[in-house]
Design a protein around this motif. Structure first.
Motif, PDB file in Angstrom:
ATOM      1  N   TRP A 246      -2.261   2.874 -21.181  1.00 19.99           N
ATOM      2  CA  TRP A 246      -3.445   2.269 -20.566  1.00 19.99           C
ATOM      3  C   TRP A 246      -3.404   0.744 -20.698  1.00 19.99           C
ATOM      4  O   TRP A 246      -3.764   0.031 -19.776  1.00 19.99           O
ATOM      5  N   ARG A 247      -2.990   0.252 -21.849  1.00 15.82           N
ATOM      6  CA  ARG A 247      -2.904  -1.201 -22.004  1.00 15.82           C
ATOM      7  C   ARG A 247      -1.922  -1.774 -20.984  1.00 15.82           C
ATOM      8  O   ARG A 247      -2.206  -2.777 -20.330  1.00 15.82           O
ATOM      9  N   GLU A 248      -0.777  -1.111 -20.835  1.00 14.03           N
ATOM     10  CA  GLU A 248       0.223  -1.574 -19.860  1.00 14.03           C
ATOM     11  C   GLU A 248      -0.338  -1.544 -18.441  1.00 14.03           C
ATOM     12  O   GLU A 248      -0.139  -2.484 -17.673  1.00 14.03           O
ATOM     13  N   ASP A 249      -1.044  -0.469 -18.099  1.00 18.54           N
ATOM     14  CA  ASP A 249      -1.634  -0.379 -16.761  1.00 18.54           C
ATOM     15  C   ASP A 249      -2.656  -1.477 -16.529  1.00 18.54           C
ATOM     16  O   ASP A 249      -2.697  -2.093 -15.456  1.00 18.54           O
ATOM     17  N   LEU A 250      -3.485  -1.744 -17.521  1.00 23.70           N
ATOM     18  CA  LEU A 250      -4.483  -2.813 -17.382  1.00 23.70           C
ATOM     19  C   LEU A 250      -3.809  -4.182 -17.265  1.00 23.70           C
ATOM     20  O   LEU A 250      -4.298  -5.065 -16.542  1.00 23.70           O
ATOM     21  N   GLU A 251      -2.688  -4.363 -17.953  1.00 27.21           N
ATOM     22  CA  GLU A 251      -1.943  -5.621 -17.825  1.00 27.21           C
ATOM     23  C   GLU A 251      -1.366  -5.768 -16.417  1.00 27.21           C
ATOM     24  O   GLU A 251      -1.406  -6.857 -15.834  1.00 27.21           O
ATOM     25  N   VAL A 252      -0.855  -4.675 -15.850  1.00 28.63           N
ATOM     26  CA  VAL A 252      -0.327  -4.702 -14.476  1.00 28.63           C
ATOM     27  C   VAL A 252      -1.459  -5.017 -13.494  1.00 28.63           C
ATOM     28  O   VAL A 252      -1.296  -5.842 -12.587  1.00 28.63           O
ATOM     29  N   LEU A 253      -2.604  -4.369 -13.673  1.00 31.65           N
ATOM     30  CA  LEU A 253      -3.749  -4.640 -12.800  1.00 31.65           C
ATOM     31  C   LEU A 253      -4.190  -6.098 -12.890  1.00 31.65           C
ATOM     32  O   LEU A 253      -4.458  -6.739 -11.871  1.00 31.65           O
ATOM     33  N   THR A 254      -4.254  -6.616 -14.092  1.00 33.51           N
ATOM     34  CA  THR A 254      -4.652  -8.012 -14.284  1.00 33.51           C
ATOM     35  C   THR A 254      -3.671  -8.949 -13.597  1.00 33.51           C
ATOM     36  O   THR A 254      -4.079  -9.906 -12.924  1.00 33.51           O
ATOM     37  N   ALA A 255      -2.387  -8.678 -13.748  1.00 35.86           N
ATOM     38  CA  ALA A 255      -1.366  -9.504 -13.093  1.00 35.86           C
ATOM     39  C   ALA A 255      -1.500  -9.415 -11.572  1.00 35.86           C
ATOM     40  O   ALA A 255      -1.410 -10.434 -10.872  1.00 35.86           O
ATOM     41  N   ALA A 256      -1.727  -8.219 -11.046  1.00 35.98           N
ATOM     42  CA  ALA A 256      -1.860  -8.047  -9.594  1.00 35.98           C
ATOM     43  C   ALA A 256      -3.069  -8.798  -9.061  1.00 35.98           C
ATOM     44  O   ALA A 256      -3.028  -9.368  -7.959  1.00 35.98           O
ATOM     45  N   LEU A 257      -4.134  -8.829  -9.839  1.00 37.03           N
ATOM     46  CA  LEU A 257      -5.365  -9.484  -9.384  1.00 37.03           C
ATOM     47  C   LEU A 257      -5.298 -11.014  -9.502  1.00 37.03           C
ATOM     48  O   LEU A 257      -6.216 -11.707  -9.077  1.00 37.03           O
ATOM     49  N   LYS A 258      -4.215 -11.526 -10.059  1.00 37.53           N
ATOM     50  CA  LYS A 258      -4.019 -12.981 -10.046  1.00 37.53           C
ATOM     51  C   LYS A 258      -3.687 -13.465  -8.644  1.00 37.53           C
ATOM     52  O   LYS A 258      -3.821 -14.643  -8.345  1.00 37.53           O
ATOM     53  N   ASP A 259      -3.257 -12.541  -7.793  1.00 38.97           N
ATOM     54  CA  ASP A 259      -3.060 -12.861  -6.378  1.00 38.97           C
ATOM     55  C   ASP A 259      -4.453 -12.960  -5.761  1.00 38.97           C
ATOM     56  O   ASP A 259      -5.155 -11.955  -5.596  1.00 38.97           O
ATOM     57  N   ARG A 260      -4.866 -14.160  -5.446  1.00 38.41           N
ATOM     58  CA  ARG A 260      -6.233 -14.401  -4.978  1.00 38.41           C
ATOM     59  C   ARG A 260      -6.582 -13.615  -3.713  1.00 38.41           C
ATOM     60  O   ARG A 260      -7.702 -13.151  -3.561  1.00 38.41           O
ATOM     61  N   ASP A 261      -5.616 -13.480  -2.811  1.00 35.19           N
ATOM     62  CA  ASP A 261      -5.885 -12.747  -1.576  1.00 35.19           C
ATOM     63  C   ASP A 261      -6.157 -11.272  -1.867  1.00 35.19           C
ATOM     64  O   ASP A 261      -7.082 -10.677  -1.311  1.00 35.19           O
ATOM     65  N   PHE A 262      -5.351 -10.691  -2.735  1.00 39.92           N
ATOM     66  CA  PHE A 262      -5.532  -9.289  -3.100  1.00 39.92           C
ATOM     67  C   PHE A 262      -6.878  -9.092  -3.803  1.00 39.92           C
ATOM     68  O   PHE A 262      -7.645  -8.177  -3.470  1.00 39.92           O
ATOM     69  N   ALA A 263      -7.185  -9.959  -4.753  1.00 38.61           N
ATOM     70  CA  ALA A 263      -8.448  -9.862  -5.490  1.00 38.61           C
ATOM     71  C   ALA A 263      -9.641 -10.038  -4.545  1.00 38.61           C
ATOM     72  O   ALA A 263     -10.625  -9.295  -4.640  1.00 38.61           O
ATOM     73  N   ALA A 264      -9.533 -10.999  -3.643  1.00 37.30           N
ATOM     74  CA  ALA A 264     -10.636 -11.248  -2.699  1.00 37.30           C
ATOM     75  C   ALA A 264     -10.844 -10.045  -1.784  1.00 37.30           C
ATOM     76  O   ALA A 264     -11.985  -9.671  -1.485  1.00 37.30           O
ATOM     77  N   LEU A 265      -9.759  -9.434  -1.350  1.00 41.62           N
ATOM     78  CA  LEU A 265      -9.854  -8.248  -0.499  1.00 41.62           C
ATOM     79  C   LEU A 265     -10.590  -7.121  -1.218  1.00 41.62           C
ATOM     80  O   LEU A 265     -11.495  -6.496  -0.662  1.00 41.62           O
ATOM     81  N   LEU A 266     -10.222  -6.883  -2.473  1.00 43.26           N
ATOM     82  CA  LEU A 266     -10.826  -5.782  -3.220  1.00 43.26           C
ATOM     83  C   LEU A 266     -12.298  -6.025  -3.540  1.00 43.26           C
ATOM     84  O   LEU A 266     -13.085  -5.076  -3.637  1.00 43.26           O
ATOM     85  N   ASP A 267     -12.685  -7.264  -3.719  1.00 48.07           N
ATOM     86  CA  ASP A 267     -14.069  -7.575  -4.080  1.00 48.07           C
ATOM     87  C   ASP A 267     -14.964  -7.868  -2.876  1.00 48.07           C
ATOM     88  O   ASP A 267     -16.184  -7.932  -3.021  1.00 48.07           O
ATOM     89  N   ALA A 268     -14.382  -8.044  -1.692  1.00 49.85           N
ATOM     90  CA  ALA A 268     -15.162  -8.440  -0.518  1.00 49.85           C
ATOM     91  C   ALA A 268     -16.080  -7.311  -0.048  1.00 49.85           C
ATOM     92  O   ALA A 268     -15.611  -6.224   0.282  1.00 49.85           O
ATOM     93  N   PRO A 269     -17.391  -7.560   0.013  1.00 55.25           N
ATOM     94  CA  PRO A 269     -18.317  -6.514   0.449  1.00 55.25           C
ATOM     95  C   PRO A 269     -18.171  -6.157   1.932  1.00 55.25           C
ATOM     96  O   PRO A 269     -18.475  -5.040   2.335  1.00 55.25           O
ATOM     97  N   GLN A 270     -17.671  -7.077   2.739  1.00 59.61           N
ATOM     98  CA  GLN A 270     -17.547  -6.834   4.173  1.00 59.61           C
ATOM     99  C   GLN A 270     -16.300  -6.029   4.541  1.00 59.61           C
ATOM    100  O   GLN A 270     -16.178  -5.560   5.658  1.00 59.61           O
ATOM    101  N   VAL A 271     -15.373  -5.840   3.589  1.00 50.79           N
ATOM    102  CA  VAL A 271     -14.158  -5.078   3.851  1.00 50.79           C
ATOM    103  C   VAL A 271     -14.459  -3.595   3.679  1.00 50.79           C
ATOM    104  O   VAL A 271     -15.045  -3.177   2.673  1.00 50.79           O
ATOM    105  N   HIS A 272     -14.049  -2.805   4.652  1.00 46.62           N
ATOM    106  CA  HIS A 272     -14.298  -1.361   4.651  1.00 46.62           C
ATOM    107  C   HIS A 272     -13.621  -0.712   3.436  1.00 46.62           C
ATOM    108  O   HIS A 272     -12.502  -1.073   3.062  1.00 46.62           O
ATOM    109  N   SER A 273     -14.287   0.254   2.857  1.00 47.45           N
ATOM    110  CA  SER A 273     -13.805   0.939   1.652  1.00 47.45           C
ATOM    111  C   SER A 273     -12.404   1.514   1.820  1.00 47.45           C
ATOM    112  O   SER A 273     -11.571   1.417   0.923  1.00 47.45           O
TER     113      SER A 273
END
Length: 180
Positions: free
Chosen positions: A27-54
């Motif tokens: 789980w720690r490794e998975d959370l580290e991978v997720l954190t690293a992936a979310l450093k990509d601003r475009d990816f993070a913005a896509l996942l958090d954007a309310p206007q983007v379809h689920s």
């Protein structure tokens, strides 16, 4: 008024699952991978954007990470993305790390010094702190020029101040008291 979402709450749930499934390190490794992936601003913005379809969010998460993390971690990211909370993942990782360290009897310590401590010095300081607190210590070293000399260590809610500034203040107080 509803409470703001807390990384701590999610980390506690993840930690409970990890303990029950005996998957603490994965789980720690998975959370580290997720954190690293979310450093990509475009990816993070896509996942958090309310206007983007689920469905688009879920597909992006699956395509990007399904081979890099376990299925439950992917589900966690999906739930967070659907709620616009993917930005909480780094905080979840931090809190999960604290829970894991506490579970393993490891205390986190931050040592402030005026100069950089090399690995040998850090090891000696960690051993000294372990003797004081009675647990293994994971040390983080930070530079604080205002320390002047010596060290200031914070372990949990304890402060161990061996700085030159504090020693000088003590000497000054002692001199003032003796001359009064």
């Amino acid at each position: 008024m509803p409470r703001a979402p807390s990384p701590r709450r999610y980390a506690q749930a993840v930690f409970q699952i990890a303990v029950e499934r005996d998957e603490l390190d994965s789980w720690r490794e998975d959370l580290e991978v997720l954190t690293a992936a979310l450093k990509d601003r475009d990816f993070a913005a896509l996942l958090d954007a309310p206007q983007v379809h689920s469905e688009l969010k879920l597909n992006a998460a699956r395509e990007t990470l399904s081979t890099a993390i376990g299925p439950l971690a992917l589900t966690l990211l999906s739930v967070l993305a659907l709620r616009g909370l993917a930005h909480l993942v780094p905080g979840i990782l931090d809190e999960y790390g604290r829970l894991l360290d506490a579970h393993r009897g490891i205390e986190r310590a931050e040592v402030a010094s005026a100069v950089h401590l090399d690995s040998e010095q850090q090891s000696k300081v960690a051993k000294l702190l372990e003797g004081i607190v009675g647990n293994e210590v994971q040390l983080t070293s930070v530079l604080e020029p205002e320390v002047l000399g010596g060290l200031i260590a914070r372990v949990g809610d304890r402060l161990i101040d061996g700085s030159t500034r504090t020693k000088l203040r003590g000497m000054r107080r002692s001199i003032v008291e003796q001359t009064s």
